[in-house]
Design a protein around this motif. Sequence first.
Motif, PDB file in Angstrom:
ATOM      1  N   GLY A 184      -4.265  13.593  -6.233  1.00 52.43           N
ATOM      2  CA  GLY A 184      -3.559  12.785  -7.213  1.00 52.43           C
ATOM      3  C   GLY A 184      -3.650  13.367  -8.613  1.00 52.43           C
ATOM      4  N   ASP A 225       0.831  -1.197   0.000  1.00 46.74           N
ATOM      5  CA  ASP A 225       0.000   0.000   0.000  1.00 46.74           C
ATOM      6  C   ASP A 225       0.872   1.256   0.000  1.00 46.74           C
ATOM      7  OD1 ASP A 225      -2.721   1.077   0.112  1.00 46.74           O
ATOM      8  OD2 ASP A 225      -2.050   1.948   1.992  1.00 46.74           O
ATOM      9  N   TYR A 226       2.002   1.189   0.716  1.00 44.20           N
ATOM     10  CA  TYR A 226       2.941   2.318   0.706  1.00 44.20           C
ATOM     11  C   TYR A 226       3.455   2.545  -0.727  1.00 44.20           C
ATOM     12  CZ  TYR A 226       7.298   4.893   1.289  1.00 44.20           C
ATOM     13  OH  TYR A 226       8.313   5.809   1.171  1.00 44.20           O
ATOM     14  N   ARG A 282       2.974  16.433  -2.311  1.00 38.71           N
ATOM     15  CA  ARG A 282       4.213  15.653  -2.369  1.00 38.71           C
ATOM     16  C   ARG A 282       5.227  16.504  -3.121  1.00 38.71           C
ATOM     17  NH1 ARG A 282       3.538  10.093  -4.876  1.00 38.71           N
ATOM     18  NH2 ARG A 282       2.382   9.827  -2.940  1.00 38.71           N
ATOM     19  N   GLN A 291       2.029   1.785  -3.620  1.00 41.22           N
ATOM     20  CA  GLN A 291       1.004   2.375  -4.511  1.00 41.22           C
ATOM     21  C   GLN A 291       0.805   3.849  -4.195  1.00 41.22           C
ATOM     22  OE1 GLN A 291      -2.172   3.681  -4.114  1.00 41.22           O
ATOM     23  NE2 GLN A 291      -2.350   3.329  -1.906  1.00 41.22           N
ATOM     24  N   SER A 292       0.925   4.218  -2.908  1.00 43.34           N
ATOM     25  CA  SER A 292       0.732   5.630  -2.561  1.00 43.34           C
ATOM     26  C   SER A 292       1.876   6.476  -3.106  1.00 43.34           C
ATOM     27  CB  SER A 292       0.607   5.802  -1.045  1.00 43.34           C
ATOM     28  OG  SER A 292       1.879   5.651  -0.426  1.00 43.34           O
ATOM     29  N   GLN A 293       3.065   5.892  -3.170  1.00 49.04           N
ATOM     30  CA  GLN A 293       4.207   6.606  -3.744  1.00 49.04           C
ATOM     31  C   GLN A 293       4.107   6.704  -5.261  1.00 49.04           C
ATOM     32  OE1 GLN A 293       6.946   8.123  -1.920  1.00 49.04           O
ATOM     33  NE2 GLN A 293       5.246   7.909  -0.498  1.00 49.04           N
ATOM     34  N   ASN A 347      -4.279   0.761  -6.800  1.00 49.26           N
ATOM     35  CA  ASN A 347      -4.373   1.882  -5.865  1.00 49.26           C
ATOM     36  C   ASN A 347      -5.428   1.618  -4.783  1.00 49.26           C
ATOM     37  OD1 ASN A 347      -3.881   3.688  -8.758  1.00 49.26           O
ATOM     38  ND2 ASN A 347      -2.480   3.960  -7.050  1.00 49.26           N
TER      39      ASN A 347
END
Lengths: 123, 385
Positions: free
Chosen positions: B45, A24-25, B29, A27-29, A86
């Motif tokens: 996003g 999950d980390y 980000r 996909q978030s990146q 995602n």
Amino acid sequence: MLRFTKDHEWVRLEGTEVTVGITDYAQSQLGDVVYVELPEIGRAVTAGGEAAVVESVKAASEVYAPVAGEVTAVNDALAENPGTVNEDAEGTGWFVKIKVADVAEVEKLMDEAAYKAFVEAEG
Amino acid sequence: MSGPDQDQSKTASLLRTALHAVHVAAGARMVPFAGYDMPVQYADGIIAEHTWTRTNAGLFDVSHMGQARLVGPDHASVAAAIEALVPAEITGLAPGRQRYSQLTNDDGGIIDDLMIARPADPAHDGQLLLVVNAARKEVDFAHIAERLPGGIELVREDERALIALQGPRTEAILSAHVPGIADMSFMQSVEAPFGGIACRLSRSGYTGEYGFEISVEEGHAEQVWAGLSGDQWVRPVGLGARDTLRLEASLCLYGSDIDETTSPVEAGLEWSIGKRRREEGGFPGAGRIQRELAVRPSRRRVGIRPQGKAPARAGTVIADMQGNEIGVVTSGGFGPTVGAPIAMGYVMREHALPGTRIALLVRGRELAAEVVDLPFVRPRFHRAN
């Protein structure tokens, strides 16, 4: 129980077969996933070798096989709905299943607590 | 999974725009871009930010771009000075008009692309407002300064921020702060107060949408940003969606689609070369550019639609149906509004016609693709001239 790699893949061992995906980390990146390229069934993979490709809007990344073995199944649903990676990276967003050559190799991967500490140290 | 290269050691030395803290507070980000620590995306996003901009209004911090003024005794003098460096018609540029052009080198390649505006205010005549790319501003400003005749000065405006508001709702939103902007035509430039803050506004952008770019002194940037982001139809948009928006609109990215080896004609930018300039020349590389205008260049920038879902990224080799290499992809990815992979690249002239079938060599495989008309998404701005 899930095991994790430093390259942000997860594996779930059932018998002698592992299901593999990205965390999950990870996909978030990556951000929005728009394409997933999966290997042919029957392909031999090596630990740390390329098993699949995941493409976000911005870039393509390789997904590595956490352990050596042979690809027994791929998640064809990702072809139509790559965004599943995602939405549910560590569940329905799995990439491949691999019949592992040596089950003991799976035990050497990080457990959830170790992976969490690894991500915090890296981030 | 292989990740993007992240060199943490460089983060400390990155420059920050006046809005850096605002981005961090908004959950952006941040990534290194052209020497700046910039927002690549916010919480929504890239695809959501892209779609929001096409539907409503996206707010972009583009303060990393280079702003400067050319200052001389009168318009004819400053126009002649910049015309010696770019192929655009600037002498005939009316007050309050902006034009897109390129700084060309002696070989007809592109040092950078830029915006050139003539102030509307007669008190500021004899000046030209320049906006250049962030990664090229040191090169550009040195190049320009070295070549100016006496009496013309390049004044850097590093203390100015640049904010873009882009999308179909921008006119209504900005009118609440700056009355009268609804009358502005595409590529018009005015000086006007935004809630009492002196700003320069131009009707332009890098998304293919209706939009405005607002230049303001750094000290007031947060006020302008906050004034706009308070609107329910405005959301911040990062560099990730800025790239997908400009690719769908087929706008060139310097360093990818154009560089010191590509000419404006190869890049399909001949519309930006003035009629008188085509005939008279008088800009660096005029020999090659005039020849290419007359006999057509050997390669052209084209649009590319891969047939499947796999994106083809910059650097992908393009082959003809016999497998001969005919070109290379210079920008490529997923077009959120198109809903499919899209790309731009250069191919040999004989393969540049829309409808031509080509192959893209992606990870050792040939992907079927087709040369298509540009843009992928029809820009919604209108050309005033």
